[in-house]
Design a protein around this motif. Structure first.
Motif, PDB file in Angstrom:
ATOM      1  N   LYS C  30     -14.428  -6.186  -2.628  1.00 57.77           N
ATOM      2  CA  LYS C  30     -14.629  -7.414  -3.411  1.00 57.77           C
ATOM      3  C   LYS C  30     -14.116  -7.252  -4.818  1.00 57.77           C
ATOM      4  O   LYS C  30     -14.137  -6.170  -5.402  1.00 57.77           O
ATOM      5  N   SER C  31     -13.697  -8.346  -5.384  1.00 55.48           N
ATOM      6  CA  SER C  31     -13.304  -8.331  -6.790  1.00 55.48           C
ATOM      7  C   SER C  31     -14.569  -8.367  -7.633  1.00 55.48           C
ATOM      8  O   SER C  31     -15.620  -8.764  -7.139  1.00 55.48           O
ATOM      9  N   PRO C  32     -14.461  -7.976  -8.910  1.00 53.92           N
ATOM     10  CA  PRO C  32     -15.661  -7.883  -9.763  1.00 53.92           C
ATOM     11  C   PRO C  32     -16.526  -9.138  -9.750  1.00 53.92           C
ATOM     12  O   PRO C  32     -17.745  -9.055  -9.833  1.00 53.92           O
ATOM     13  N   SER C  39     -22.985 -11.570   0.954  1.00 57.26           N
ATOM     14  CA  SER C  39     -22.151 -11.781   2.132  1.00 57.26           C
ATOM     15  C   SER C  39     -21.332 -10.536   2.415  1.00 57.26           C
ATOM     16  O   SER C  39     -20.976  -9.779   1.518  1.00 57.26           O
ATOM     17  N   LEU C  40     -21.060 -10.320   3.679  1.00 56.94           N
ATOM     18  CA  LEU C  40     -20.298  -9.151   4.079  1.00 56.94           C
ATOM     19  C   LEU C  40     -18.796  -9.397   4.009  1.00 56.94           C
ATOM     20  O   LEU C  40     -18.008  -8.476   4.033  1.00 56.94           O
ATOM     21  N   LEU C  41     -18.420 -10.625   3.938  1.00 54.65           N
ATOM     22  CA  LEU C  41     -16.987 -10.910   3.888  1.00 54.65           C
ATOM     23  C   LEU C  41     -16.618 -11.411   2.507  1.00 54.65           C
ATOM     24  O   LEU C  41     -17.262 -12.291   1.958  1.00 54.65           O
ATOM     25  N   ALA C  42     -15.590 -10.836   1.957  1.00 63.87           N
ATOM     26  CA  ALA C  42     -15.169 -11.271   0.630  1.00 63.87           C
ATOM     27  C   ALA C  42     -14.288 -12.505   0.774  1.00 63.87           C
ATOM     28  O   ALA C  42     -13.485 -12.608   1.699  1.00 63.87           O
ATOM     29  N   ASP C  43     -14.449 -13.449  -0.165  1.00 66.47           N
ATOM     30  CA  ASP C  43     -13.570 -14.628  -0.142  1.00 66.47           C
ATOM     31  C   ASP C  43     -12.143 -14.219  -0.475  1.00 66.47           C
ATOM     32  O   ASP C  43     -11.194 -14.733   0.077  1.00 66.47           O
ATOM     33  N   GLN C  44     -12.079 -13.297  -1.442  1.00 67.19           N
ATOM     34  CA  GLN C  44     -10.743 -12.833  -1.835  1.00 67.19           C
ATOM     35  C   GLN C  44     -10.733 -11.315  -1.738  1.00 67.19           C
ATOM     36  O   GLN C  44     -10.928 -10.632  -2.741  1.00 67.19           O
ATOM     37  N   PRO C  45     -10.527 -10.790  -0.526  1.00 69.84           N
ATOM     38  CA  PRO C  45     -10.567  -9.337  -0.386  1.00 69.84           C
ATOM     39  C   PRO C  45      -9.475  -8.684  -1.207  1.00 69.84           C
ATOM     40  O   PRO C  45      -8.390  -9.231  -1.359  1.00 69.84           O
ATOM     41  N   THR C  46      -9.809  -7.504  -1.744  1.00 69.33           N
ATOM     42  CA  THR C  46      -8.832  -6.820  -2.580  1.00 69.33           C
ATOM     43  C   THR C  46      -8.925  -5.328  -2.377  1.00 69.33           C
ATOM     44  O   THR C  46      -9.987  -4.788  -2.058  1.00 69.33           O
ATOM     45  N   LEU C  47      -7.818  -4.641  -2.582  1.00 70.36           N
ATOM     46  CA  LEU C  47      -7.817  -3.192  -2.485  1.00 70.36           C
ATOM     47  C   LEU C  47      -7.815  -2.560  -3.880  1.00 70.36           C
ATOM     48  O   LEU C  47      -7.648  -1.358  -4.031  1.00 70.36           O
ATOM     49  N   GLU C  48      -8.043  -3.411  -4.873  1.00 70.63           N
ATOM     50  CA  GLU C  48      -7.952  -2.946  -6.258  1.00 70.63           C
ATOM     51  C   GLU C  48      -8.917  -1.796  -6.538  1.00 70.63           C
ATOM     52  O   GLU C  48      -8.605  -0.843  -7.232  1.00 70.63           O
ATOM     53  N   ASN C  49     -10.128  -1.908  -5.982  1.00 70.69           N
ATOM     54  CA  ASN C  49     -11.132  -0.867  -6.225  1.00 70.69           C
ATOM     55  C   ASN C  49     -10.655   0.489  -5.733  1.00 70.69           C
ATOM     56  O   ASN C  49     -10.844   1.502  -6.392  1.00 70.69           O
ATOM     57  N   TYR C  50     -10.022   0.480  -4.571  1.00 74.48           N
ATOM     58  CA  TYR C  50      -9.542   1.746  -4.032  1.00 74.48           C
ATOM     59  C   TYR C  50      -8.404   2.291  -4.887  1.00 74.48           C
ATOM     60  O   TYR C  50      -8.301   3.487  -5.142  1.00 74.48           O
ATOM     61  N   ARG C  51      -7.537   1.371  -5.323  1.00 73.54           N
ATOM     62  CA  ARG C  51      -6.420   1.808  -6.158  1.00 73.54           C
ATOM     63  C   ARG C  51      -6.923   2.454  -7.440  1.00 73.54           C
ATOM     64  O   ARG C  51      -6.477   3.522  -7.844  1.00 73.54           O
ATOM     65  N   LEU C  52      -7.895   1.779  -8.069  1.00 75.46           N
ATOM     66  CA  LEU C  52      -8.462   2.287  -9.305  1.00 75.46           C
ATOM     67  C   LEU C  52      -9.060   3.672  -9.098  1.00 75.46           C
ATOM     68  O   LEU C  52      -8.820   4.600  -9.859  1.00 75.46           O
ATOM     69  N   MET C  53      -9.859   3.762  -8.086  1.00 77.07           N
ATOM     70  CA  MET C  53     -10.574   4.995  -7.800  1.00 77.07           C
ATOM     71  C   MET C  53      -9.584   6.134  -7.570  1.00 77.07           C
ATOM     72  O   MET C  53      -9.727   7.215  -8.125  1.00 77.07           O
ATOM     73  N   TRP C  54      -8.595   5.848  -6.760  1.00 73.19           N
ATOM     74  CA  TRP C  54      -7.643   6.899  -6.427  1.00 73.19           C
ATOM     75  C   TRP C  54      -6.853   7.347  -7.646  1.00 73.19           C
ATOM     76  O   TRP C  54      -6.487   8.515  -7.782  1.00 73.19           O
TER      77      TRP C  54
END
Lengths: 287, 367, 270
Positions: C30-32, C39-54
């Motif tokens: 999920k975005s911030p 909800s378990l499903l994000a309206d706007q799914p994003t991979l940004e969190n993973y990118r940041l973390m990595w």
């Protein structure tokens, strides 16, 4: 037999060396460290009983001990009751039995660090899951980790969630070892389900209960990653654990002597508590 | 104290019918033994009476009450289990009295009953021990004591002696019989051991495959078994069986096989067996065979395989036309193994069974 | 009817144990703005969190470190531990009794007692920030040796005697005769040791400061201590936790029977 003795010594020599270096030496040296003042950079200096005196008067140490007892007061009953209830529910023909068991056991295999971070998210005051659910029920957000009175109990609940699955399996094994005919016999004698549980099942589960309490107690005294990540020992040092304090003394304050003293004191406290528990719950052999 | 009745009781496990159409009435104070091989349904019947198994259809009554669907607690029955089911963490005394304590029976009364049971069963020496400190026989007696102090309407015994060694079994059989006579409670006893059945029961019920084959006093079942199964099950050593055919000679009937020809009592029912030329089985008990000096009519010819001297009696194992036959004779001079022997048959003591196992000489409505 | 009550209770409990993982996984996508929602499903799914973390911390490296350390420790315990257990169970040599007693005694000592002295030892040996520091104190494991010894005691002596008569040396007997029989306890030891080493975090926090050498749980801990608990920081932290959790969950899904049996058997027998 000389060849056998030689082989025996050779095969066990690495282990012996390991024990000497990483078991016996540290135990012995910990006593020595208690008498020293050392920061690992300069040479150690003899401090006599200064460390011990400091410990006795150290408010933070005693706060940590009190915190641990607060933790145990909530964690132990919760652990026993929940584990027993779930094990008892599982001890009957059910569909998907292995699924339920696997579900409860999952948190046990997950690393404590990951579980702690998960719960930091669950307990987060503004965006946490728990407060989110409460908000749906029109209940106010609870400051789980920022209220001094609630923080340690919150950690106790988390620890139960993490470990109870292990004890469910232990209790389940115990329940299954009670012969079915004993339950039938007492049913014929007129016992209700509750009476059958109280007079037959529960006493026969004493060894398991002792195990649950003992292991959970040791676990409670060893709390580290939970306060370290969730609260840093606060708020107002109410979640400070002895191990966390010990870590800080060694890593941050660089007071090896005092840290070792804390370690020794912890070992002694654990020993005393376990002995008392064993007396209270009764020897496992009685069952 | 009450009588017990089963009316058309049936038990199904899924699609398998384990007990069929079971009708039995046990009189007040009677000791009835349910006997049969494993899987015949006897334990299931006992457990249905106790309430530990549900009844698929039919009615069970204890005394005036219908108990078919009552939970075990309300049926006023006590049971002695095969593994005794003693509570491991309690002493013998506590084991016996737990049921009474649960029912809030006054302490003085509990004490009186425990003393009474202890006296009858000689329990005093180990009343304060725990089960693991007691021998099998002692545990058995404690289990009985526990059942007795309840003073229930019915005692149930589920193969209580199977876990004991032979010598102890004999002794405990007597104790159980004595106890039951003294206390006078209606008792149902389940066993696979026909000797227990013969010595303990006022009446026997022989079961096979979920059905009653025969009900009666032990001696009657012994003397007049109505099926091949019952005949072969009751009695030690077991009845000898020979296959053959029935022939008619004028107004007499003869059983014919290659080892033996013997006249059998005339009965109208034998006509059809003769006509159909079916294979019939002749049964004769070992004690009704004797060593014949001379082979002649009514003798069974064979070869001696083994002579077991048991004391006053000797068992002769004889091989006759491919079958092994055992004769129980008074001990005396015996032929050597391998010798040809002739055994005489007492024609008044033979049993005859049709191909389907039913008795040809007896009505199954007897008893 | 009563049966249904049990299923409801069990179902609720299972939800309580499993749902948080699902929510955690969902939150990492999920975005911030959406973080914290139920909800378990994000309206706007994003991979940004993973990118940041990595990008912010060497998680790939940490994964490799953890794998290396845990595997080395497990192999060491299995191989060298078996040898010691075999000697203790089956060979007569001076000091055997003492060694046995010490093994049991060591298990009674809480780890916290030896933590600081061992740390000072590592410092004095100059092993800070090295794989040696992470591996050495775990090369042997008293619990594992006890489990294996217990098992080896039950192997019939006749097997050993006939192997000796065939001319086999002790090591060969251990690995060609005893090991094939010991699949169950070896599996138990392997799982227990690997999981223990994989999850260990206090020790690495003491002896390793270099980010490149940190184990996965350690890096995760350090990473999560930075920043606050706001939504912007929460999701990447959870993403980092996922790196640690997902492999274990996958392994667990297929091997759960072995996990449960190994870990619980020590408790049931104890």
């Amino acid at each position: 037999m000389r060849a056998e003795a030689r082989s025996g010594l050779l095969m066990s020599a690495p282990y012996t060396a390991f024990l000497l270096l990483f078991a016996l030496f540290p135990i012995g040296f910990s006593v020595v460290l208690v008498l020293l003042k050392w920061d690992l950079v300069t040479a150690p200096s003899f401090a006599g009983l200064d460390n011990v005196q400091h410990l006795v008067a150290d408010a933070r140490f005693w706060q940590a001990i009190v915190n641990t007892f607060v933790f145990l007061a909530i964690h132990l009953p919760l652990q026993v009751i929940v584990a027993l209830a779930l094990a008892w529910s599982l001890n009957r023909p059910l569909i998907l039995r292995s699924f339920w068991r696997a579900a409860f056991f999952l948190p046990v295999v997950i690393s404590g660090a990951a579980v702690t971070i998960l719960w930091s998210a669950l307990y987060a005051t503004d965006v946490g899951l728990i407060n989110g659910v409460l908000a749906r029920l029109d209940l106010g957000p609870v400051p789980w980790l920022t209220d001094p009175a609630i923080a340690m109990p919150a950690i106790a609940v988390m620890a139960t969630w993490k470990n109870v699955g292990f004890y469910v399996v232990i209790y389940l094994a115990g329940l299954q070892s009670v012969p079915r005919s004993c339950h039938e016999a007492i049913e014929l004698e007129g016992a209700t389900g509750w009476q059958s549980f109280r007079y037959v099942t529960l006493p026969l589960l004493k060894p398991q209960t002792l195990l649950v309490v003992t292991l959970s107690t040791i676990n409670g005294f060893q709390l580290f990653i939970e306060p370290y990540v969730l609260t840093g020992g606060g708020p107002l040092r109410r979640t400070l654990s002895v191990v966390l304090y010990m870590y800080r003394n060694a890593f941050s304050y660089q007071k090896m002597g005092y840290a070792a003293t804390l370690g020794l004191a912890l070992a002694l406290v654990i020993a005393v508590v376990l002995v008392v528990q064993r007396r209270v719950i009764g020897s496992a052999e009685e069952a | 104290m009450a009588d017990v009745s089963f009316e058309r009781v049936r038990k199904d496990f899924g699609t398998t019918t384990v007990v069929q159409d079971f009708d039995l009435h046990v009189a007040d104070g009677e000791l009835v033994v349910l006997v049969g091989g494993s899987g015949c349904g006897k334990s299931t019947i006992l457990r249905m009476l106790a309430g530990l198994e549900s009844v698929t259809s039919g009615t069970v009554r204890i005394g005036e009450r219908e108990v078919t669907h009552l939970p075990p607690r309300e049926r006023d029955v006590a049971m002695v289990f095969q593994d005794y089911a003693l509570y491991p963490h309690l002493t013998a005394r506590e084991n016996i009295s737990l049921g009474l304590r649960l029912r809030k029976v006054p302490k003085a009364e509990i004490g009186r009953r425990v003393r009474w049971a202890a006296e009858i069963l000689e329990l005093e020496p180990f009343l304060d021990r725990k089960p693991k400190q007691m021998s099998g026989g002692q545990r058995q007696r404690i289990a009985m004591g526990r059942a007795m102090v309840r003073e229930p309407a019915v005692f149930l015994f589920d193969e209580p002696l199977s876990n004991l060694d032979a010598a102890l079994r004999g002794q405990m059989r007597h104790e159980i019989a004595q106890m039951q006579r003294r206390v006078g409670t209606t008792t149902l006893y389940v066993t696979h051991d026909q000797m227990e059945a013969m010595t303990l029961g006022d009446r026997l019920v022989v079961l096979d495959d979920g059905r009653i084959l025969q009900v009666g006093r032990p001696i009657d079942v012994y003397r007049a078994p109505v099926t091949l199964f019952v005949a072969g099950f009751i009695g030690t050593p077991p009845m000898n069986f020979l296959d053959g055919r029935l022939e008619r000679e004028r107004d007499r009937f003869v059983f014919v096989s290659d080892a033996l020809r013997v006249l059998v009592p005339a009965k109208r029912s034998l006509d059809s067996a003769v006509e159909s030329r079916e294979v019939v089985t002749l049964g004769v008990r070992p004690e009704h065979l004797a060593l014949a000096g001379v082979p002649g009519p009514l003798t069974l010819r064979g070869q001696l395989v083994l002579a077991e001297v048991l004391g006053a009696t000797t068992h002769l194992h004889v091989e006759a036309s491919g079958r092994r036959v055992v004769a129980a004779v008074p001990s005396g001079p015996v032929p050597v193994p391998g010798a040809a022997v002739a055994l005489s048959v007492d024609p008044r003591q033979v049993h005859l069974f049709a191909a389907d196992g039913s008795s040809l000489l007896l009505d199954s409505h007897n008893l | 009817m009563r049966r249904a009550v049990f299923y409801v209770v069990l179902g609720l409990a299972a939800v309580a144990f499993l749902y948080p993982f699902l929510w955690m996984a969902a939150t990492t996508f999920k975005s911030p703005a959406e973080v914290g929602g139920l909800s378990l499903l994000a309206d706007q799914p994003t991979l940004e969190n993973y990118r940041l973390m990595w990008a912010r911390a060497p998680f790939g490296r940490a994964l490799i470190n953890s794998l290396f350390v845990a595997t080395t420790i497990t192999l060491s315990v299995l191989v060298f531990g078996s040898a010691a257990a075999y000697a203790l169970a089956r060979l007569e040599f001076p000091g055997r009794g003492t060694l046995n007693t010490v093994t049991v005694a060591v298990l009674l000592v809480p780890a916290q007692l030896t933590l600081i002295p061992t740390y000072t030892l590592i410092v004095e040996l100059g092993w800070i920030d090295s794989y040696a520091a992470l591996i050495a104190p775990y090369v042997f494991n008293a619990m594992a040796i006890l489990i294996l010894r217990q098992f080896f005691l039950q192997v019939p002596r006749s097997l050993m005697d006939s192997a000796r008569l065939d001319g086999m040396g002790e090591l060969r007997i251990l690995f060609t005769v005893f090991w094939p029989l010991a699949k169950a306890p070896l599996a138990t030891v392997a799982i227990l040791t690997f999981m223990g080493a994989w999850n260990e975090v206090l020790w690495p926090l003491l002896v390793v400061r270099d980010e490149q050498l940190m184990t996965l749980p350690q890096l995760l801990t350090v990473f999560s201590l930075g920043g606050g608990a706001g939504p912007r920081q929460l999701a990447p932290k959870l993403a980092a936790a996922m790196v640690l959790v997902v492999p274990v969950v996958v392994a667990y899904t297929f091997l759960q029977r072995y996990f449960i049996e190994s870990m619980a058997s020590t408790g049931i027998k104890g």
